[in-house]
Write a protein that holds these residues in place. Structure first.
Motif, mmCIF file in Angstrom:
data_model
loop_
_atom_site.group_PDB
_atom_site.id
_atom_site.type_symbol
_atom_site.label_atom_id
_atom_site.label_comp_id
_atom_site.label_asym_id
_atom_site.label_seq_id
_atom_site.Cartn_x
_atom_site.Cartn_y
_atom_site.Cartn_z
ATOM 1 N N ILE A 78 0.842 -1.203 0.000
ATOM 2 C CA ILE A 78 0.000 0.000 0.000
ATOM 3 C C ILE A 78 0.879 1.256 0.000
ATOM 4 O O ILE A 78 0.586 2.239 -0.657
ATOM 5 N N SER A 79 1.987 1.181 0.755
ATOM 6 C CA SER A 79 2.855 2.352 0.901
ATOM 7 C C SER A 79 3.803 2.527 -0.257
ATOM 8 O O SER A 79 4.107 3.640 -0.650
ATOM 9 N N ASN A 80 4.345 1.423 -0.708
ATOM 10 C CA ASN A 80 5.344 1.535 -1.764
ATOM 11 C C ASN A 80 5.138 0.472 -2.833
ATOM 12 O O ASN A 80 5.686 -0.624 -2.763
ATOM 13 N N MET A 260 -1.761 4.682 -6.514
ATOM 14 C CA MET A 260 -0.574 3.814 -6.470
ATOM 15 C C MET A 260 0.298 3.982 -7.717
ATOM 16 O O MET A 260 1.454 3.586 -7.720
ATOM 17 N N PRO A 264 5.732 5.804 -4.402
ATOM 18 C CA PRO A 264 5.702 5.583 -2.951
ATOM 19 C C PRO A 264 4.995 6.707 -2.191
ATOM 20 O O PRO A 264 5.148 7.888 -2.527
ATOM 21 N N ALA A 265 4.234 6.322 -1.160
ATOM 22 C CA ALA A 265 3.460 7.288 -0.367
ATOM 23 C C ALA A 265 4.351 8.363 0.241
ATOM 24 O O ALA A 265 3.969 9.527 0.314
ATOM 25 N N ALA A 266 5.552 7.966 0.664
ATOM 26 C CA ALA A 266 6.436 8.926 1.346
ATOM 27 C C ALA A 266 6.856 10.061 0.413
ATOM 28 O O ALA A 266 7.279 11.114 0.876
ATOM 29 N N MET A 267 6.746 9.845 -0.876
ATOM 30 C CA MET A 267 7.161 10.868 -1.831
ATOM 31 C C MET A 267 5.996 11.765 -2.245
ATOM 32 O O MET A 267 6.177 12.686 -3.041
ATOM 33 N N ARG A 268 4.795 11.495 -1.715
ATOM 34 C CA ARG A 268 3.622 12.291 -2.121
ATOM 35 C C ARG A 268 3.209 13.241 -1.006
ATOM 36 O O ARG A 268 2.995 12.812 0.120
ATOM 37 N N PRO A 269 3.085 14.550 -1.293
ATOM 38 C CA PRO A 269 2.643 15.479 -0.239
ATOM 39 C C PRO A 269 1.163 15.275 0.103
ATOM 40 O O PRO A 269 0.403 14.761 -0.714
#
Lengths: 283, 574
Positions: A78-80, A260, A264-269
């Motif tokens: 889900i995250s990456n 998706m 990756p979620a961490a790269m999306r504001p």
């Protein structure tokens, strides 16, 4: 270009002769043949002797709770969605403690590869019956022999139309490596049930026992024929089929979420402007 | 004295259209500028049973539900029978002529002649809004918005029915004293605790929400699911609560700030996962909406019975933070804080509400959405040139953080040094399992050091009233509003009263809390549970034994009346 050695060379805590050694060898061989960068792979495991395997591979690792590797792996995807997620644990972890997650993961069809070290016994706790133990299997906690019917993970997965269902044997490393490579490449959930002797606690299903019975499905076998796959997955006892037993091209879980595709979620504001509009709808 | 406010109860069976009527009326009241507090009482069933929706409105700010009713809107006979005894003098009952209850004091509305059966609840909105004297244009606009969203094909008939009800009411004398007109509301939100938690989580940068449905937490998930796609958030219904928390931990480990909404039974199943978050040092936020237990308990009622469980759930020792908002606004702000703290210290955090606050609508000023420090941003302290240590020993106990597959610059990883290893076993700095007992001690100390940092970020208790009071009420979580209003009344009665409310119940600053307790002559703990769990916590942490408690555990929300009565001052001439 990665060398085989880049995937790690560790001293293990396993018994000499344990089937885990060959499964580990097959996993590393598959990573090497696919030239998968170690830092792009995540191994998730639960608890048990098999669940230690990721500690002996150079890759990202999450060694979580007994039976709970599949939810963690789902969360990771889900995250990456760019990570290659491989789940490695034993039969007790996947089919016993984590049985509900096993069914749910198949239904979701998350793009992960599940490698089940299936030795038909609990090794870490020193020899109790597992869900895949044969009926009548005698242990210290089942002194009259287990009364429970053997769980057939391969047939359950075929019945549930899992995306990719295969069976390997730790005695056939190259064949197993091939299955793992196909499983990783398959878009959607891939289950690889790996038969594996436990030299300390399973005196029934030994190397000799498996070698006598296991055969590799012929090249003409069509794994997209589900009726045939149901029959083949039923086969157990005198003859045990190895290979890709069933596959289909159901869309993967990830394919249903447009976000998706954005990485990756961490790269999306966080989308605070959208949230402000949502908040205004409460007025 | 109680403020000049009104209590309206709308009662009927599930499935009768109670929600439509309540939602339109409440929103129109908020848009007109009134403050509200809504309590919902429902049974655990989809059809039938007795459900009620109680709306307190006031031109000034209010914080708590009140007992006693001014208007009962009865959708069935049972509502009249059950709630007439709660009517205040001059209170009125509004009901359908078809219910065939003869009482000259009731307002008996001939709904059948005003509208067809399907649209009677729109007519009822017209009637009640007329009694309240709400601006007709505000009511019509609110109803139009509602029907455009929920029943676009029948908006016209609904509005016609509403106006018919309104016209029928015009010119009818009720002897009912209307409230004074409020100041304009200026875009206030009509929002409940669960919705505020959902917005708080989204504003904090939550990217994954994993849940298994359980009353009264479900509407957190529903709110997030409704907006997930446009917010770029993944909301997944797990196969069980064990999966939900493990999925959230997996998502967080790989870079998504994650939320898990649940209630007591589900939280019980999550206990091992909570411990996993503690050991693997993975941030995760759990929203725990309490309901009365043990076991299935009273699924749709309220209680604060899980405090000690939330403080201690999960085996082994690991740091955590537990928040307990006292209002809908705090639900928003403390959810953000819960994400912030979870991320900063790589720990699980819990935000505790209960059915009352979860379902309690209020009129809230819009929330401030100024950006937090980016949560879960990749950590520039990680060096790409040396092997990454997931559990590097540091002075604060917090290690630099990396997400699998990503580099410290938050781009796709390019070096085999950038491997993240996490383990539920005791582990080395690298993350591999170990049985080296000296490493064990160092790791325990490392994790425990986070407690020092956590203590520097504690939310200050709210203190209100005389600084050296004769009577100090102590409370936590959702009972704040009731305690606040009770305290006001006690002071009006001439008592030197004050209250202290903790919206963070773990960790607590024992010295500052002890100072507050020390200054009071007498202390009463006010809690919605039967064993005064919070008083016990304060005794353990501060050494102060609180001798008197006001405890409510009948499943209903705490009210100022209940507190005053139990304190025993209700009839005392002070």
């Amino acid at each position: 270009m990665y060398e085989l050695g880049d995937y790690g060379d560790y001293i293990t805590a396993w018994c000499p002769g344990c089937g885990n050694h060959n499964i580990l060898k097959a996993v590393k061989d598959a990573l090497f043949k696919l030239q998968l960068p170690p830092h792009r792979a995540l191994f998730v495991s639960g608890i048990g002797q098999a669940a230690k395997a990721p500690h002996y591979i150079n890759a990202n690792v999450f060694n979580g709770l007994h039976g709970r590797s599949l939810p963690v792996a789902t969360g990771a995807r889900i995250s990456n969605p760019e990570l290659t997620v491989i789940v490695e644990s034993g039969d007790g972890c996947h089919y016993g403690e984590g049985g509900n997650h096993f069914l749910a993961a198949i239904r979701r069809n998350v793009d992960i590869t599940i490698i089940v070290h299936d030795n038909q016994v609990y090794g870490l706790t020193k020899g109790q019956a597992s869900p895949t133990s044969s009926e009548g299997f005698i242990t210290k906690t089942q002194p009259q022999g287990t009364h429970n019917a053997r769980f057939n993970p391969v047939q359950v997965a075929v019945a549930m139309k899992a995306g990719f269902v295969a069976r390997g044997f730790s005695g056939r490393v190259e064949h197993l490596s091939g299955l793992i490579q196909q499983g990783i490449k398959h878009r959607g959930l891939a289950l690889i049930d790996v038969l594996q002797p436990c030299v300390s606690f399973n005196k029934v299903n030994t190397y000799g026992w498996y070698n006598q019975r296991c055969y590799i499905l012929s090249e003409g076998y069509d794994p997209t024929d589900r009726n045939q796959a149901m029959l083949v997955s039923e086969e157990w006892g005198d003859r045990i089929p190895l290979g890709v037993i069933y596959k289909n091209d159901r869309p993967a879980f990830e394919d249903h979420f447009p976000v998706m595709k954005l990485g990756p979620a961490a790269m999306r504001p966080a989308r605070l402007d959208t949230l402000k509009e949502i908040m205004e709808s409460f007025s | 004295m109680e403020k000049n406010s009104l209590n309206i109860l709308i009662g009927g069976e599930a499935g009768q259209g109670l929600v439509t009527l309540s939602q339109i009326l409440t929103r129109a009241i908020v848009r007109a500028g009134y403050h509200i507090i809504v309590t919902q009482s429902y049974q655990s069933r989809i059809r039938g049973g007795h459900n009620s929706y109680t709306l307190r409105l006031c031109p000034d700010e209010i914080m708590a539900p009140r007992e006693g009713l001014d208007i009962v809107v009865a959708l069935n006979k049972e509502t009249v029978e059950l709630h007439s005894p709660e009517l205040k003098p001059h209170g009125i009952v509004v009901l359908d002529e078809a219910l065939d209850i003869k009482n000259a004091d009731h307002i008996t509305v001939p709904f059948n002649s005003l509208t067809s059966d399907k649209f009677w609840n729109a007519s009822a909105v017209g009637v009640v809004s007329g009694i309240l004297g709400l601006d007709e244009s505000v009511v019509v606009r609110t109803a139009s918005d509602f029907f455009a969203k929920h029943a676009p094909d029948s908006t016209e008939e609904n509005i016609k029915s509403l106006v018919a009800g309104r016209n029928w009411m015009k010119g009818r004398a009720t002897g009912f004293q209307k409230l004074k007109q409020p100041e304009p509301g200026n875009g206030r939100l009509m929002i409940n605790g669960n919705e505020a938690i959902a917005l708080g989580a989204l504003s904090a940068g939550m990217k994954a929400m994993c849940f298994y449905p359980m009353t009264p937490a479900t509407s957190i998930a529903i709110t997030i699911c409704e907006h997930a796609e446009k917010m770029g958030v993944i909301a997944e219904q797990a196969e069980d609560e064990i999966s939900a928390i493990n999925m959230a931990i997996g998502a967080s480990f790989c870079g998504s700030p994650s939320l898990v909404p649940t209630s007591g039974g589900g939280f019980s199943l999550m206990a091992e996962g909570l411990s996993l978050a503690g050991m693997t040092e993975t941030p995760v936020v759990i929203a725990l909406a309490q309901r009365p237990g043990p076991s299935t308990g009273l699924p749709t009622r309220t209680e604060q019975g899980d405090l000690e469980f939330a403080l201690h759930a999960g085996h082994g020792e690991f740091p955590r933070a537990v928040f307990a908002p006292g209002s809908v606004d705090e639900c928003f702000r403390l959810t953000r804080k819960a994400f912030e703290i979870a991320d900063k210290f790589r720990i699980p955090t819990i935000i505790m509400t209960d059915q009352f606050l979860a379902d309690c609508y209020c009129a809230s000023d819009p929330f401030t959405m100024d950006e937090l420090d980016p949560i879960n941003a990749c950590d520039p302290e990680v060096s790409p040139d040396e092997p990454f240590l997931t559990y590097r020993i540091t002075a604060t106990g917090v290690s630099p953080r990396l997400f699998p597959g990503l580099s410290h610059e938050c781009v796709v990883a390019h070096s085999a040094h950038e491997l993240v290893i996490a383990d539920s076993d005791e582990h080395t700095e690298k993350g591999h399992l170990t049985e080296d007992l000296s490493v064990r001690v160092r790791m325990v100390d490392k994790r425990n050091r986070k407690n020092d940092g956590l203590k520097r970020h504690i939310v200050d208790p709210t203190f209100c009233g005389n600084s050296d009071p004769d009577l100090l009420l102590v409370c936590w979580g959702s009972t704040r509003g009731a305690v606040h209003e009770a305290c006001d009344e006690l002071r009006e009665m001439g008592l030197r009263a004050a209250y202290v409310h903790l919206s963070q119940v773990w960790p607590i600053d024992e010295d500052s809390v002890a100072g507050i307790l020390r200054a009071a002559k007498e202390i009463v703990s006010v809690e919605s549970n039967s064993t005064a769990q919070f008083a016990r916590l304060l005794r353990r942490e501060t050494g102060y034994r609180i001798e008197r408690n006001v405890l409510r555990y009948d499943g209903l929300p705490m009210t100022p009346e209940f507190i005053i009565e139990k304190i025993g001052l209700g009839s005392r001439n002070v």
